[in-house]
Design an enzyme around this catalytic site. Structure first.
Site, PDB file in Angstrom:
ATOM      1  N   GLY A  94     -96.656 -18.845  41.735  1.00 41.69           N
ATOM      2  CA  GLY A  94     -95.909 -19.683  42.518  1.00 41.69           C
ATOM      3  C   GLY A  94     -96.115 -21.024  42.364  1.00 41.69           C
ATOM      4  O   GLY A  94     -96.915 -21.506  41.288  1.00 41.69           O
ATOM      5  N   ARG A  97     -98.281 -26.843  42.013  1.00 41.34           N
ATOM      6  CA  ARG A  97     -98.325 -28.303  42.058  1.00 41.34           C
ATOM      7  C   ARG A  97     -96.936 -28.995  41.877  1.00 41.34           C
ATOM      8  O   ARG A  97     -96.813 -30.157  41.634  1.00 41.34           O
ATOM      9  CB  ARG A  97     -99.133 -28.960  40.828  1.00 41.34           C
ATOM     10  N   ARG A 180     -87.833 -33.296  38.320  1.00 38.24           N
ATOM     11  CA  ARG A 180     -86.993 -32.690  37.411  1.00 38.24           C
ATOM     12  C   ARG A 180     -85.989 -31.699  38.146  1.00 38.24           C
ATOM     13  O   ARG A 180     -85.890 -31.443  39.186  1.00 38.24           O
ATOM     14  CB  ARG A 180     -87.745 -31.441  36.502  1.00 38.24           C
ATOM     15  N   ASP A 256     -93.288 -16.554  33.628  1.00 39.91           N
ATOM     16  CA  ASP A 256     -93.015 -17.517  34.648  1.00 39.91           C
ATOM     17  C   ASP A 256     -92.759 -18.839  34.198  1.00 39.91           C
ATOM     18  O   ASP A 256     -92.297 -19.677  35.219  1.00 39.91           O
ATOM     19  CB  ASP A 256     -94.483 -17.900  35.647  1.00 39.91           C
TER      20      ASP A 256
END
Length: 492
Positions: A94, A97, A180, A256
């Site tokens: 998950g 940060r 981003r 991931d």
């Protein structure tokens, strides 16, 4: 041109937040203790969401994109996922940060996640502090735009905000946050967590959500999950072919870190090759070379097989396998196409693969700089050996290069190639400037002294890496010896 929008005027439609709460944790960013300041703002990315560049001059800008303020319509959350890390399944990861601030709809109806990396702790932070250090934020900010400039699918970088807050890694560093952007930050690992938890209803809901929003031509089709896999296979194969062609390594190709849209995602210990080395390992944490440069095509397929496995409750095994089986052919075709372009070849011929592989063998044997060689190959003369002496001098075994050059000349003549026209084509696909590690390091060291001029200079070069800029040839030169041995690891 679309109307420019203020921070308050951005249009949010937070589709991911409308999924059931099991998909995420609602959490706000943790403000920096010390005041945030804007390090850099990317006008090109701002254009994607119709954001007025003058907004970057407002003090609220660093607050919103540094994590201390929310713009109207934001609905922040941390996304849940799992993943295979260095080949081992980790059952829950998950956003540890990073926080999805919200999804902006632009004037063209395109959707852009605003994902704040370095946002502070979330329920998925495990033992981390949720912060990014300035060093890693600068590297990601620059490389997002460098890859886009090269025409390689990637997340984009909107802004870089810093603070004098202390962050503890191998040493004490200062904090930073990067925004981003991508149409989606759903990963292969997002599917994996619901598959391995046997929560197949949520798995189907996730698959339909992704298909409906991002592959709408497949929505409602009875075989949409197989077709979805086929589309991701094709995008991923083409993405990794582009990495291989430009000589770039990701460094941490865990599931991931793989995008369901075929985007380059999560920039950590990446590296553009200097001297050509097929076994190049850019990540010093990768002790066994799992993610070495020449392993990336295989790892792409391995990761896709993990995604395919998650779709077993939704589709037939044989159909999913057939979709996976298209990967190698797509990768090979795209890689050959890109490399023909780099070599200035317009026609496809049976012996092209041998010509290319023999060249790569020569480059590896003499440790020739990959980027510089292909840029200078554009100056190859089909008429005059003396004009090719600059190329020849890069090789230890010059007789072997001469033999290859004769074959290359014959190949060019066979398709009627003209030197001037070919050079113009090759200069459009062989970059003059790439984000070498030592260039990024120089920008980082200046930024640590609050001098952000090098970030700005590099961004301008890398957004158009094919065009020579007056006075900037030092950025196209081979790195100094110390610049070839900069250690980057997962903390980068």
């Amino acid at each position: 041109m679309a109307d420019r929008r203020t921070l308050e005027g951005l249009t949010f439609d937070n589709s991911y937040a409308r999924l059931p709460g099991i998909f995420y944790a609602k959490v706000h960013p943790t403000p920096f203790t010390l005041p945030p300041h804007l390090i850099h703002f990317n006008r090109a990315a701002a254009d994607l969401i119709d954001l007025d560049p003058q907004e970057a001059g407002r003090p609220e800008f660093a607050g919103v994109f540094g994590g201390s303020l929310l713009a109207p319509g934001m609905d922040p959350l941390a996304m849940l996922y799992a993943g295979h890390q260095f080949g081992i399944y980790v059952p829950q990861l998950g956003d540890g940060r990073a926080i999805l601030l919200g999804e902006v709809l632009d004037s063209r109806g395109e959707r852009w996640d605003l994902h704040l990396k370095g946002a502070g702790m979330t329920p998925f932070s495990r033992d981390g502090d949720g912060r990014s250090v300035l060093r890693s934020a600068v590297r990601e900010y620059l490389c997002c735009e460098a890859m886009h400039g090269l025409g390689i699918p990637t997340t984009r970088a909107l802004s870089l905000v810093g603070s004098d807050d202390k962050v503890y890694r191998e040493q004490v560093e200062t904090a930073a946050a990067i925004v981003r952007m991508a149409p989606s930050h759903v990963r292969f690992g997002t599917f994996e967590i619901f598959y391995y938890r046997k929560q197949h209803d949520y798995l189907r809901q996730l698959a339909d959500y992704v298909v409906d929003l991002h592959y709408p031509d497949l929505a409602g089709l009875p075989d949409r999950y197989v077709r979805f896999l086929g589309a991701v296979v094709a995008r991923t194969a083409k993405l990794i072919a582009a990495w291989q062609a430009v000589g770039w390594s990701h460094g941490v190709l865990n599931t991931d870190n793989m995008s369901i849209l075929g985007l380059t995602l999560d920039y950590g210990p990446y590296g553009f090759m200097d001297d050509y080395d097929p076994g190049f390992i850019c990540n010093h944490s990768d002790h066994n070379g799992r993610y070495a440069f020449n392993q990336q095509p295989y790892i792409g397929l391995w990761n896709l097989s993990c995604l395919a496995q998650t779709l077993l409750p939704l589709a037939e095994k044989d159909d999913l396998k057939a979709a996976l089986d298209t990967y190698q052919g797509t990768f090979d075709h795209e890689y050959r196409r890109l490399m023909r372009g780099k070599m200035g070849l317009r026609e496809e011929r049976d012996d092209d693969t041998d010509l290319l592989q023999d060249l790569l063998g020569l480059l590896a044997g003499s440790r020739v700089d990959y980027t510089i060689f292909f840029r200078e190959l554009g100056m190859f003369s089909t008429a005059d050996d003396a004009s090719n002496e600059r190329l020849r001098e890069q090789f230890l075994n010059r007789e072997r290069f001469d033999a290859w050059a004769r074959r290359y000349r014959d190949r060019l003549r066979a398709e009627g190639s003209r030197d001037a026209e070919r050079r113009e084509r090759m200069d459009r696909v062989n970059p003059l400037y790439v984000l070498r590690n030592y260039l990024a390091q120089a920008a980082i060291e200046k930024a640590q002294q609050k001098d952000y001029s090098e970030i700005d200079r590099l961004l301008q070069l890398l957004q158009d890496p094919f065009t020579e800029r007056p006075g900037m040839m030092s950025y196209a030169a081979a790195p100094p010896n110390w610049g070839k041995h900069i250690a980057v690891s997962c903390s980068s």
